[in-house]
Write a protein that holds these residues in place. Structure first.
Motif, short mmCIF file in Angstrom:
data_model
loop_
_atom_site.label_atom_id
_atom_site.label_comp_id
_atom_site.label_asym_id
_atom_site.label_seq_id
_atom_site.Cartn_x
_atom_site.Cartn_y
_atom_site.Cartn_z
N VAL A 42 0.85 -1.18 0.00
CA VAL A 42 0.00 0.00 0.00
C VAL A 42 0.89 1.23 0.00
O VAL A 42 2.04 1.18 0.41
CB VAL A 42 -0.93 0.02 1.24
N THR A 43 0.34 2.33 -0.44
CA THR A 43 1.11 3.56 -0.47
C THR A 43 1.36 4.04 0.95
O THR A 43 0.53 3.87 1.83
CB THR A 43 0.35 4.65 -1.26
N THR A 44 2.52 4.62 1.14
CA THR A 44 2.86 5.12 2.46
C THR A 44 2.29 6.51 2.65
O THR A 44 1.83 7.15 1.72
CB THR A 44 4.39 5.17 2.62
N GLY A 45 2.35 6.99 3.88
CA GLY A 45 1.89 8.34 4.15
C GLY A 45 0.51 8.40 4.77
O GLY A 45 0.08 9.45 5.22
N GLY A 46 -0.20 7.27 4.81
CA GLY A 46 -1.52 7.25 5.42
C GLY A 46 -1.41 6.99 6.91
O GLY A 46 -0.33 6.86 7.47
N ALA A 57 -5.37 -6.36 14.23
CA ALA A 57 -5.88 -6.34 12.85
C ALA A 57 -5.34 -7.52 12.06
O ALA A 57 -6.07 -8.16 11.29
CB ALA A 57 -5.51 -5.02 12.17
N LYS A 58 -4.05 -7.84 12.25
CA LYS A 58 -3.47 -8.96 11.52
C LYS A 58 -4.05 -10.29 11.99
O LYS A 58 -4.20 -11.23 11.20
CB LYS A 58 -1.95 -8.95 11.68
N ALA A 59 -4.36 -10.38 13.28
CA ALA A 59 -4.97 -11.60 13.79
C ALA A 59 -6.35 -11.81 13.17
O ALA A 59 -6.73 -12.94 12.83
CB ALA A 59 -5.08 -11.53 15.31
N GLY A 103 -12.16 -6.04 -9.34
CA GLY A 103 -13.03 -7.16 -9.04
C GLY A 103 -12.34 -8.50 -8.90
O GLY A 103 -12.91 -9.54 -9.23
N ARG A 104 -11.11 -8.53 -8.38
CA ARG A 104 -10.42 -9.80 -8.18
C ARG A 104 -11.11 -10.63 -7.10
O ARG A 104 -11.00 -11.84 -7.07
CB ARG A 104 -8.97 -9.56 -7.79
N GLY A 105 -11.76 -9.94 -6.16
CA GLY A 105 -12.48 -10.65 -5.12
C GLY A 105 -11.71 -10.85 -3.84
O GLY A 105 -12.16 -11.55 -2.95
N HIS A 106 -10.52 -10.23 -3.72
CA HIS A 106 -9.75 -10.38 -2.50
C HIS A 106 -8.90 -9.14 -2.25
O HIS A 106 -8.67 -8.33 -3.15
CB HIS A 106 -8.85 -11.63 -2.58
N ILE A 107 -8.44 -9.01 -1.00
CA ILE A 107 -7.48 -7.96 -0.66
C ILE A 107 -6.33 -8.62 0.10
O ILE A 107 -6.48 -9.71 0.64
CB ILE A 107 -8.10 -6.84 0.19
N THR A 108 -5.19 -7.94 0.13
CA THR A 108 -4.01 -8.46 0.82
C THR A 108 -3.99 -7.96 2.26
O THR A 108 -4.74 -7.07 2.65
CB THR A 108 -2.74 -8.00 0.11
N THR A 113 -4.81 -3.91 6.58
CA THR A 113 -4.36 -3.10 7.71
C THR A 113 -4.43 -1.61 7.38
O THR A 113 -4.71 -0.79 8.25
CB THR A 113 -2.93 -3.47 8.13
N ALA A 114 -4.21 -1.25 6.12
CA ALA A 114 -4.33 0.15 5.73
C ALA A 114 -5.77 0.63 5.85
O ALA A 114 -6.03 1.75 6.30
CB ALA A 114 -3.83 0.35 4.30
N SER A 115 -6.72 -0.21 5.46
CA SER A 115 -8.13 0.18 5.54
C SER A 115 -8.58 0.29 6.99
O SER A 115 -9.34 1.20 7.35
CB SER A 115 -9.01 -0.82 4.78
N VAL A 116 -8.10 -0.61 7.86
CA VAL A 116 -8.44 -0.54 9.28
C VAL A 116 -7.82 0.70 9.91
O VAL A 116 -8.46 1.40 10.71
CB VAL A 116 -7.97 -1.81 10.02
N ALA A 117 -6.58 1.01 9.55
CA ALA A 117 -5.91 2.19 10.09
C ALA A 117 -6.65 3.46 9.70
O ALA A 117 -6.79 4.38 10.51
CB ALA A 117 -4.46 2.25 9.59
#
Length: 206
Positions: A42-46, A57-59, A103-108, A113-117
């Motif tokens: 993910v891009t940094t800076g967020g 979050a990782k758990a 639309g791949r259907g998944h996220i890494t 963790t970026a979305s949770v942050a």
């Protein structure tokens, strides 16, 4: 045969061949496709999560992932709830639109963790803003505000969250002495439930 007329031998590349070699060396490298299944950074800076919340979050990601470093977007709603986010369909759509536009259907895990942050930061800001609105009704720093001020803040902050009757009953339950005053820090601790990620504005009231 003169030097000018001599043709290049098979072991000597012609001038045209040299030019072709130069052109091939200058071709840009192929950019990785967004459809690749690799773990995209993910891009940094967020916003970032504190270490203990990052581990949480990782758990949650590990709990809902496929074991290969990816999580199906169908699990996003439940996974967000698992880390204390009062997720809505809109929250899930926001994550999918940002991290899975093709639309791949998944996220890494990095995208997760970026979305949770980001949600943690946004909800933390909402919580601070809500408290600041309460404090604005206490210019002399007594630690208390009128029940009318609390009602006004509830209505202004999120008019769709509570009905007028719910807000009245909620505020009345915090006016223990019946003096028309509410301790706003106690109100925050009692009625504004902090999620495990210390964020979401939600009211512990039926």
């Amino acid at each position: 045969m003169s030097e000018a007329a001599r043709q290049p031998t098979a072991s000597e590349p012609s001038r045209d061949d040299d030019d072709d070699d130069d052109d091939s060396e200058q071709l840009p490298e192929k950019e990785p496709s967004k459809d690749d299944d690799g773990d995209e950074e993910v891009t940094t800076g967020g916003p970032t999560l504190p270490p203990e919340l990052l581990a949480e979050a990782k758990a949650a990601f590990a709990m809902f992932s496929d074991g290969g470093g990816r999580m199906n977007v169908r699990h996003l709603y439940t996974a967000l709830r698992a880390v204390g986010v009062d997720a809505t369909d809109e929250d899930v759509i926001t994550v999918v639109d940002e991290y899975d536009p093709n639309g791949r259907g998944h996220i890494t895990v990095n995208q997760w963790t970026a979305s949770v942050a980001r949600r943690w930061a946004e909800d933390g800001a909402r919580r601070r803003r809500f408290r600041a609105m309460l404090v604005a009704g206490d210019p002399t720093s007594t630690g208390q505000v009128t029940v009318d001020h609390v009602r006004a803040v509830l209505k202004e902050f999120d008019p769709k969250l509570l009905t007028a009757a719910d807000a009245n009953e909620m505020v009345a339950s915090m006016d223990f002495a019946g003096l028309g005053m509410v301790d706003y820090d106690e109100f925050m601790d009692t009625m504004v439930r902090p999620a495990p990620l210390d964020a979401t504005i939600s009211y512990d009231y039926p």
